[in-house]
Design a protein around this motif. Structure first.
Motif, short mmCIF file in Angstrom:
data_model
loop_
_atom_site.label_atom_id
_atom_site.label_comp_id
_atom_site.label_asym_id
_atom_site.label_seq_id
_atom_site.Cartn_x
_atom_site.Cartn_y
_atom_site.Cartn_z
N ARG A 240 0.81 -1.21 0.00
CA ARG A 240 0.00 0.00 0.00
C ARG A 240 0.85 1.27 0.00
NH1 ARG A 240 -2.10 -0.84 4.49
NH2 ARG A 240 -0.88 0.64 5.71
N GLN A 244 1.85 0.82 -4.40
CA GLN A 244 0.67 1.47 -4.96
C GLN A 244 0.88 2.97 -5.15
OE1 GLN A 244 -2.85 0.55 -2.70
NE2 GLN A 244 -2.74 -1.64 -3.15
N LYS A 245 1.57 3.59 -4.21
CA LYS A 245 1.78 5.05 -4.31
C LYS A 245 2.99 5.42 -5.16
CE LYS A 245 -0.37 6.33 0.10
NZ LYS A 245 -0.17 7.02 1.40
N HIS A 248 3.62 3.49 -11.44
CA HIS A 248 2.55 3.77 -12.38
C HIS A 248 2.97 3.25 -13.76
CE1 HIS A 248 5.31 6.98 -13.47
NE2 HIS A 248 4.56 7.23 -14.54
#
Length: 283
Positions: A240, A244-245, A248
């Motif tokens: 998380r 996820q952060k 991309h």
């Protein structure tokens, strides 16, 4: 671990999980019916770990597993041990009274480990049937403020061992077993182990072993690919907070690290390592 409640033995779970932990990794796990006593699983777990080829020298366990039979079993195999001694043992009760008396006299025999924790080395003591072991008694004082008043509670317990360590080192060594408790918490909270999905024991055991394998692979990944500051990070938190952060898809469809984030450099390093490994595997 439980799936509903045990109808035959009310108040007990349907299944109990016994696991062998070495260093930072689970190396084995066995699921038993909930009506079993954990003490009965101890010798089987030690024998199984040895049969799997693990070089065991010292066994560390809590008081749920201490019996005279288990101590004799470890002595027969020439294994070192540090096991919690139940308060029901007479020598532990006597040691507790001795610690209280010496505390009133401020005796130098009492060793202060940290604030609120004191220990007394009883030396060699004799249990039932002539079984001997070394015993240290621990006193833990918990202070908690409630409604403006301090509440003080004292807890006493024993640690039985045959290790040639100082009392303070033995205390610290025994309490390093908390790493397995952290492992169980991680299994429960991050791998959804609180409720088992099947009614069959073997099916649940296989499901748990798959979870433990995934957990072990992630810990190996941490040790090999991440800096020491992130070695204690839990899997879900890593996914998380960092992946996820920080990742991309770029215009070309390839995964890229987001610029100017806290973990940009780390993720770029991981992506480069992954690419090099893929090239080496395809070569």
């Amino acid at each position: 671990a439980e799936a509903g409640y045990n109808k035959k033995n009310k108040g007990k779970p349907c299944f109990q999980l016994s696991a062998t932990f070495m260093g930072k990794f689970f190396v084995d796990a066995k699921l038993f019916p909930g009506c079993n006593n954990p003490k009965d699983c101890f010798q089987k777990a030690v024998k199984r770990a040895i049969s799997l080829g693990f070089a065991i020298e010292i066994v560390r366990a809590d008081s749920a597993y201490m019996t005279l039979g288990n101590l004799l079993f470890l002595t027969k195999l020439s294994l070192g041990y540090a096991i919690g001694a139940p308060a029901s043992f007479k020598v532990v009760k006597d040691g507790r009274q001795c610690l209280k008396k010496l505390a009133r006299k401020n005796s130098s025999r009492i060793i202060h480990v940290t604030k609120g924790i004191a220990i007394l080395d009883m030396g060699q003591v004799t249990l039932k049937n002539g079984v001997q072991t070394r015993l240290i008694i621990v006193r833990r004082i918990n202070r908690k403020k409630k409604a403006g008043k301090w509440q003080i509670r004292k807890y006493y317990y024993g640690i039985a061992s045959n290790l040639e360590l100082s009392a303070k080192k033995l205390y610290k060594f025994y309490h390093k077993r908390q790493c397995i408790e952290a492992g169980f918490r991680e299994l429960k909270n991050h791998y959804n182990l609180e409720r088992l999905p099947f009614q069959a024991l073997k099916a649940n055991e296989f499901w748990i072993m798959c979870k433990i394998m995934a957990m072990t692979l992630f810990k190996i990944f941490q040790a090999e690919m991440l800096p020491k500051s992130l070695h204690s990070l839990l899997r879900k938190t890593f996914m998380r907070r960092i992946l996820q952060k920080g990742l991309h898809f770029g215009e070309s469809g390839k995964v890229k690290a987001r610029p100017k984030t806290r973990y940009t450099w780390l993720l770029q390093r991981l992506l480069c390592k992954t690419e090099r490994m893929e090239v080496a595997m395809n070569a």
